[in-house]
Design an enzyme around this catalytic site. Structure first.
Site, PDB file in Angstrom:
ATOM      1  N   THR B  23       0.849  -1.180   0.000  1.00  0.00           N
ATOM      2  CA  THR B  23       0.000   0.000   0.000  1.00  0.00           C
ATOM      3  C   THR B  23       0.891   1.238   0.000  1.00  0.00           C
ATOM      4  O   THR B  23       1.938   1.262   0.639  1.00  0.00           O
ATOM      5  CB  THR B  23      -1.022  -0.002   1.163  1.00  0.00           C
ATOM      6  N   CYS B  29      -3.131   7.759   7.910  1.00  0.00           N
ATOM      7  CA  CYS B  29      -3.695   6.408   7.869  1.00  0.00           C
ATOM      8  C   CYS B  29      -2.693   5.421   8.467  1.00  0.00           C
ATOM      9  O   CYS B  29      -1.499   5.689   8.523  1.00  0.00           O
ATOM     10  CB  CYS B  29      -3.966   5.980   6.428  1.00  0.00           C
ATOM     11  N   HIS B  46      -5.396  -0.785   5.050  1.00  0.00           N
ATOM     12  CA  HIS B  46      -5.016   0.636   5.015  1.00  0.00           C
ATOM     13  C   HIS B  46      -6.198   1.408   5.601  1.00  0.00           C
ATOM     14  O   HIS B  46      -7.130   1.776   4.888  1.00  0.00           O
ATOM     15  CB  HIS B  46      -4.741   1.029   3.559  1.00  0.00           C
TER      16      HIS B  46
END
Lengths: 208, 162
Positions: B23, B29, B46
């Site tokens: 990711t 995040c 994520h």
């Protein structure tokens, strides 16, 4: 915080209004920038993108693209996030024209250049918001800007936090401007909070 | 060429070795990685927000919240053949991307995401064996499901392995 309408279901007229919002804001900001560096600034027609979070990185050449970003939280009647993003080269170019620093090959910015960036962001975002406030008769107050140099995905992810609480898509008003010889390319992203759309549309005479 | 499974923002996925999970652009995040070393099965979420509890209406995207993403990921890994009691976790992200002079809680979302991720893992008794969280920069992460090694790439600090 309940969103009454689906952000996916905007009508063409509403998209037009949002484009106009981007046009007015960025138009004034471009004029301010033009005065600051005494060069002509061209502006592209604003794009209103309804983007899903999964695709957000594609907006600016990939999530890992490194960009200089000035972030402001907009407070007042129609809260949202305002981001001003520049590529590293563009930021260097812009800063050199303002602080007359020696041309350097390094990707780093010194303290002086960093504060110049912050100030540029402040001026541009300030003129973006004040023109929008005049036009809509809304109170829109910028917070003190913060600057960072990092991956596009990381920055936009943060800019989408408010929206993400009620939605998996965001409406992003993106206006690109270019200096005459195309050395400086910048983007304004206005990401209104979900509740702000009603307020913006009403202020502009459209009952959404 | 090893197949890389991409995980987007507010998204999660699971994979069996030799596939890799990746990711990009984690800011505030958090990337939550789960791994079963014996069966070589990995999972990556994520997440954007700490908790789904404030959401009152409609279908939720479970991958968006720490508290819902982790149990979902565990179930998906178990259905691929992973053993729940063998799972270990690694965390990355949760940065404070900008420094503000504001009291707004939303601006501190990075640290809150990290705390919520840890709480959700503790609830399921999944130990956290490594973490690279906080600070003020973005991270791109990739899990090697063969070894469980998580490589973390940043704009200024090169690549770090956990």
């Amino acid at each position: 915080m309940i969103m009454k309408r689906d952000l996916n279901a905007l009508q063409e007229i509403e998209l037009d209004i949002l484009r106009e919002v981007g046009n007015i804001g960025a138009g004034h900001a471009a004029t301010a920038l033009s005065t600051l560096i005494q060069k002509t600034i061209d502006m592209e027609v604003p794009k209103v993108n309804i983007v899903s979070f999964a695709d957000i990185g594609e907006l600016l050449g990939g999530e890992e693209q490194i960009m200089v970003s000035v972030f402001l939280r907009v407070e007042g009647d129609a809260p949202g996030n305002l981001l001003f993003m520049l590529t590293l080269d563009s930021a260097k170019e812009l800063v050199e024209q303002i602080v007359y620093s020696e041309e350097s090959n390094s990707d780093e910015f010194n303290d002086m250049e960093y504060s110049a960036l912050k100030e540029i962001g402040n001026i541009l975002a300030g003129s973006y918001l004040s023109s929008l406030a005049d036009f809509t008769n809304l109170t829109l107050l910028p917070t003190v800007p913060a600057v960072t140099i990092d991956m596009v995905g990381a920055i936009l992810g943060f800019g989408l936090i408010q929206v993400s609480q009620v939605s998996d898509v965001a409406i992003v008003i993106d206006t690109t401007f270019l200096e005459g010889d195309r050395k400086v390319e910048g983007h304004f992203f206005l990401i209104p909070d979900p509740d702000s759309f009603d307020i913006l549309f009403n202020a502009l005479g459209v009952n959404w | 060429m090893t197949e890389i499974v991409k995980v987007g923002m507010a998204d999660l996925n699971v994979a069996v070795s030799p596939k890799r999970l990746r990711t990009t652009g984690l800011g505030s995040c958090v990337g939550i990685v789960l791994f079963d070393k014996i069966h070589r099965i990995g999972g990556l979420a994520h997440i954007m927000l700490p908790s789904s509890e404030m959401v009152k209406i409609g279908e939720i995207n479970k991958a968006k919240y720490a508290d819902t993403a982790i149990p979902l990921m565990v179930d998906m890994m178990v259905s691929l053949g992973a053993n729940k009691s063998l799972l270990v976790a690694k965390l990355a992200g949760g940065a404070q991307m900008f420094q503000f002079q504001t009291q707004n809680e939303m601006m501190r979302i990075g640290p809150r995401n990290v705390t919520a991720s840890k709480e959700a893992l503790a609830k399921l008794n999944i130990p956290i064996i490594a973490e690279d969280v906080g600070e003020n920069y973005g991270r791109t992460i990739e899990l090697d499901t063969e070894t469980g090694i998580l490589s973390i790439k940043t704009a200024n600090k090169g690549i770090n392995e956990l």
